[in-house]
Motif scaffolding. Structure first.
Motif, PDB file in Angstrom:
ATOM      1  N   GLU A  74       0.749  -1.198  -0.023  1.00 55.55           N
ATOM      2  CA  GLU A  74      -0.026  -0.028  -0.173  1.00 55.55           C
ATOM      3  C   GLU A  74       0.843   1.432  -0.136  1.00 55.55           C
ATOM      4  O   GLU A  74       0.326   2.124  -0.095  1.00 55.55           O
ATOM      5  CB  GLU A  74      -1.100   0.099   1.156  1.00 55.55           C
ATOM      6  CG  GLU A  74      -2.076  -1.153   1.197  1.00 55.55           C
ATOM      7  CD  GLU A  74      -3.010  -0.900   2.041  1.00 55.55           C
ATOM      8  OE1 GLU A  74      -3.144   0.006   2.796  1.00 55.55           O
ATOM      9  OE2 GLU A  74      -3.755  -2.159   2.491  1.00 55.55           O
ATOM     10  N   TRP A  75       2.356   1.140   0.034  1.00 53.78           N
ATOM     11  CA  TRP A  75       3.294   2.267   0.016  1.00 53.78           C
ATOM     12  C   TRP A  75       4.010   2.236  -1.327  1.00 53.78           C
ATOM     13  O   TRP A  75       3.799   1.363  -2.063  1.00 53.78           O
ATOM     14  CB  TRP A  75       4.105   1.965   0.837  1.00 53.78           C
ATOM     15  CG  TRP A  75       4.080   1.931   2.525  1.00 53.78           C
ATOM     16  CD1 TRP A  75       3.298   1.049   3.234  1.00 53.78           C
ATOM     17  CD2 TRP A  75       4.436   3.193   3.255  1.00 53.78           C
ATOM     18  NE1 TRP A  75       3.300   1.592   4.542  1.00 53.78           N
ATOM     19  CE2 TRP A  75       3.882   2.867   4.589  1.00 53.78           C
ATOM     20  CE3 TRP A  75       5.263   4.256   3.046  1.00 53.78           C
ATOM     21  CZ2 TRP A  75       4.198   3.439   5.506  1.00 53.78           C
ATOM     22  CZ3 TRP A  75       5.389   4.976   4.204  1.00 53.78           C
ATOM     23  CH2 TRP A  75       4.900   4.658   5.391  1.00 53.78           C
ATOM     24  N   THR A  76       4.146   3.543  -2.007  1.00 48.83           N
ATOM     25  CA  THR A  76       4.705   3.592  -3.147  1.00 48.83           C
ATOM     26  C   THR A  76       6.202   4.079  -2.784  1.00 48.83           C
ATOM     27  O   THR A  76       6.318   5.082  -2.245  1.00 48.83           O
ATOM     28  CB  THR A  76       4.005   4.713  -3.869  1.00 48.83           C
ATOM     29  OG1 THR A  76       2.383   4.124  -4.425  1.00 48.83           O
ATOM     30  CG2 THR A  76       4.595   4.601  -5.526  1.00 48.83           C
ATOM     31  N   ARG A  77       7.291   3.488  -3.486  1.00 53.51           N
ATOM     32  CA  ARG A  77       8.411   3.847  -3.365  1.00 53.51           C
ATOM     33  C   ARG A  77       8.926   4.680  -4.547  1.00 53.51           C
ATOM     34  O   ARG A  77       8.381   4.293  -5.601  1.00 53.51           O
ATOM     35  CB  ARG A  77       9.434   2.648  -3.311  1.00 53.51           C
ATOM     36  CG  ARG A  77      10.948   2.725  -3.333  1.00 53.51           C
ATOM     37  CD  ARG A  77      11.688   1.730  -2.855  1.00 53.51           C
ATOM     38  NE  ARG A  77      11.602   1.715  -1.338  1.00 53.51           N
ATOM     39  CZ  ARG A  77      12.550   1.179  -0.473  1.00 53.51           C
ATOM     40  NH1 ARG A  77      13.625   0.280  -1.052  1.00 53.51           N
ATOM     41  NH2 ARG A  77      12.293   1.274   0.790  1.00 53.51           N
ATOM     42  N   TYR A  78       9.374   5.865  -4.423  1.00 55.79           N
ATOM     43  CA  TYR A  78       9.917   6.699  -5.384  1.00 55.79           C
ATOM     44  C   TYR A  78      11.603   6.985  -5.192  1.00 55.79           C
ATOM     45  O   TYR A  78      11.956   7.000  -4.054  1.00 55.79           O
ATOM     46  CB  TYR A  78       9.080   7.978  -5.151  1.00 55.79           C
ATOM     47  CG  TYR A  78       7.776   7.996  -5.369  1.00 55.79           C
ATOM     48  CD1 TYR A  78       7.369   8.520  -6.551  1.00 55.79           C
ATOM     49  CD2 TYR A  78       7.042   7.953  -4.458  1.00 55.79           C
ATOM     50  CE1 TYR A  78       6.096   8.449  -6.780  1.00 55.79           C
ATOM     51  CE2 TYR A  78       5.602   7.765  -4.437  1.00 55.79           C
ATOM     52  CZ  TYR A  78       5.040   8.353  -5.584  1.00 55.79           C
ATOM     53  OH  TYR A  78       3.935   8.286  -6.018  1.00 55.79           O
ATOM     54  N   PRO A  79      12.021   6.787  -6.361  1.00 58.52           N
ATOM     55  CA  PRO A  79      13.553   7.043  -6.094  1.00 58.52           C
ATOM     56  C   PRO A  79      13.961   8.322  -6.031  1.00 58.52           C
ATOM     57  O   PRO A  79      13.034   9.371  -6.030  1.00 58.52           O
ATOM     58  CB  PRO A  79      13.854   6.746  -7.689  1.00 58.52           C
ATOM     59  CG  PRO A  79      12.959   6.932  -8.653  1.00 58.52           C
ATOM     60  CD  PRO A  79      11.668   6.462  -7.670  1.00 58.52           C
ATOM     61  N   TYR A  80      15.125   8.652  -5.539  1.00 59.41           N
ATOM     62  CA  TYR A  80      15.658  10.164  -5.498  1.00 59.41           C
ATOM     63  C   TYR A  80      15.644  10.714  -6.769  1.00 59.41           C
ATOM     64  O   TYR A  80      15.377  11.856  -6.994  1.00 59.41           O
ATOM     65  CB  TYR A  80      17.100  10.126  -4.739  1.00 59.41           C
ATOM     66  CG  TYR A  80      17.731  11.167  -4.502  1.00 59.41           C
ATOM     67  CD1 TYR A  80      17.231  12.093  -3.312  1.00 59.41           C
ATOM     68  CD2 TYR A  80      18.636  11.923  -5.556  1.00 59.41           C
ATOM     69  CE1 TYR A  80      17.977  13.163  -3.026  1.00 59.41           C
ATOM     70  CE2 TYR A  80      18.987  13.030  -5.117  1.00 59.41           C
ATOM     71  CZ  TYR A  80      18.543  13.683  -4.061  1.00 59.41           C
ATOM     72  OH  TYR A  80      19.221  14.840  -3.741  1.00 59.41           O
ATOM     73  N   LEU A  81      16.091  10.106  -7.798  1.00 54.31           N
ATOM     74  CA  LEU A  81      16.192  10.588  -9.115  1.00 54.31           C
ATOM     75  C   LEU A  81      15.101  10.148 -10.001  1.00 54.31           C
ATOM     76  O   LEU A  81      14.755   8.944  -9.988  1.00 54.31           O
ATOM     77  CB  LEU A  81      17.492  10.570  -9.742  1.00 54.31           C
ATOM     78  CG  LEU A  81      18.781  11.153  -8.980  1.00 54.31           C
ATOM     79  CD1 LEU A  81      20.005  10.690  -9.618  1.00 54.31           C
ATOM     80  CD2 LEU A  81      18.590  12.804  -9.049  1.00 54.31           C
ATOM     81  N   ARG A  82      14.537  10.997 -10.822  1.00 54.90           N
ATOM     82  CA  ARG A  82      13.645  10.602 -11.805  1.00 54.90           C
ATOM     83  C   ARG A  82      14.180   9.894 -12.959  1.00 54.90           C
ATOM     84  O   ARG A  82      15.545  10.256 -13.367  1.00 54.90           O
ATOM     85  CB  ARG A  82      12.658  11.509 -12.287  1.00 54.90           C
ATOM     86  CG  ARG A  82      13.262  12.741 -13.206  1.00 54.90           C
ATOM     87  CD  ARG A  82      12.224  13.559 -13.730  1.00 54.90           C
ATOM     88  NE  ARG A  82      12.833  14.602 -14.415  1.00 54.90           N
ATOM     89  CZ  ARG A  82      11.991  15.681 -15.057  1.00 54.90           C
ATOM     90  NH1 ARG A  82      10.806  15.575 -15.011  1.00 54.90           N
ATOM     91  NH2 ARG A  82      12.737  16.580 -15.721  1.00 54.90           N
ATOM     92  N   SER A  83      13.518   9.114 -13.438  1.00 56.04           N
ATOM     93  CA  SER A  83      13.948   8.588 -14.953  1.00 56.04           C
ATOM     94  C   SER A  83      12.910   8.723 -16.019  1.00 56.04           C
ATOM     95  O   SER A  83      11.689   9.323 -15.714  1.00 56.04           O
ATOM     96  CB  SER A  83      14.239   6.759 -14.874  1.00 56.04           C
ATOM     97  OG  SER A  83      12.890   6.215 -14.279  1.00 56.04           O
ATOM     98  N   THR A  84      13.007   8.100 -17.190  1.00 52.16           N
ATOM     99  CA  THR A  84      11.811   8.410 -18.327  1.00 52.16           C
ATOM    100  C   THR A  84      10.774   7.567 -17.877  1.00 52.16           C
ATOM    101  O   THR A  84       9.703   8.004 -18.089  1.00 52.16           O
ATOM    102  CB  THR A  84      12.507   7.729 -19.567  1.00 52.16           C
ATOM    103  OG1 THR A  84      12.985   6.600 -19.390  1.00 52.16           O
ATOM    104  CG2 THR A  84      13.965   8.731 -20.280  1.00 52.16           C
ATOM    105  N   SER A  85      10.873   6.477 -16.966  1.00 51.56           N
ATOM    106  CA  SER A  85       9.648   5.911 -16.690  1.00 51.56           C
ATOM    107  C   SER A  85       9.051   6.043 -15.299  1.00 51.56           C
ATOM    108  O   SER A  85       8.077   5.489 -14.967  1.00 51.56           O
ATOM    109  CB  SER A  85       9.708   4.462 -16.774  1.00 51.56           C
ATOM    110  OG  SER A  85      10.908   4.029 -16.169  1.00 51.56           O
ATOM    111  N   ARG A  86       9.834   6.886 -14.391  1.00 51.85           N
ATOM    112  CA  ARG A  86       9.512   6.978 -13.088  1.00 51.85           C
ATOM    113  C   ARG A  86       9.736   8.314 -12.456  1.00 51.85           C
ATOM    114  O   ARG A  86      10.890   8.753 -12.670  1.00 51.85           O
ATOM    115  CB  ARG A  86      10.213   5.736 -12.334  1.00 51.85           C
ATOM    116  CG  ARG A  86       9.806   5.812 -10.933  1.00 51.85           C
ATOM    117  CD  ARG A  86       8.933   4.679 -10.722  1.00 51.85           C
ATOM    118  NE  ARG A  86       8.435   4.149  -9.391  1.00 51.85           N
ATOM    119  CZ  ARG A  86       7.465   4.461  -8.740  1.00 51.85           C
ATOM    120  NH1 ARG A  86       6.506   4.825  -9.483  1.00 51.85           N
ATOM    121  NH2 ARG A  86       7.413   4.250  -7.455  1.00 51.85           N
TER     122      ARG A  86
END
Length: 165
Positions: A112-124
């Motif tokens: 139920e949590w969403t993990r987000y990276p520190y840096l964005r990518s083309t897909s995230r």
């Protein structure tokens, strides 16, 4: 000219070592004062808050390095969310975001949590982009330096001569 009135209020900060809460404090709207004797951990608490909100910090104190996770409940323009990050000596750590209060987040399955990276990518998208979206703040950037991150905004707000940031 478009006017934006975003608000970010910290409701609660939780710092854990394994499954044990080593700091758990609720905050209120307005000025909150953290006080104590010299070397009692005031700067460490502020470093945890900076990190939990998206600051990039790897130069932890010896005591802080013993902690494993920091979680903060925030209100983005009146909508409550919970942000959580593992404490690490490595930079650019990801952030987990839960759409609801910390009381529900702490018992919710990781699905139920969403993990987000520190840096964005083309897909995230990055967690900075997610936070700016929740604040309804448009992305700002230029060709030379890219988009502004939440870390850069926090550095403007949180700086003193003694902090490693």
């Amino acid at each position: 000219m478009t006017r934006h009135d975003p608000s970010l209020l910290v409701n609660r900060l939780l710092v854990e070592r394994g499954t044990t809460a080593v700091y758990d404090e609720r905050f209120h709207a307005g000025v909150n004062i953290i006080r104590g004797a010299n070397s009692s951990g005031k700067s460490t608490v502020l470093n945890f808050l900076f990190y939990a909100l998206g600051g990039d910090l790897s130069d932890w104190s010896e005591v802080a390095r013993r902690c494993t996770r920091v979680t903060v409940e925030v209100s983005f323009n009146g909508k409550i969310a919970t942000l959580s990050r593992e404490v690490s000596s490595e930079t650019r750590q990801p952030m987990d975001i839960f759409g609801g209060p910390m009381s529900a987040a702490l018992t919710a399955p990781r699905a139920e949590w969403t993990r987000y990276p520190y840096l964005r990518s083309t897909s995230r998208e990055s967690f900075s982009q997610a936070i700016f979206r929740l604040l309804q703040v448009p992305e700002v950037g230029n060709d030379a330096s890219g988009n502004i991150t939440i870390h850069q905004v926090l550095r403007l707000l949180y700086a003193d001569q003694l902090s490693p940031i």
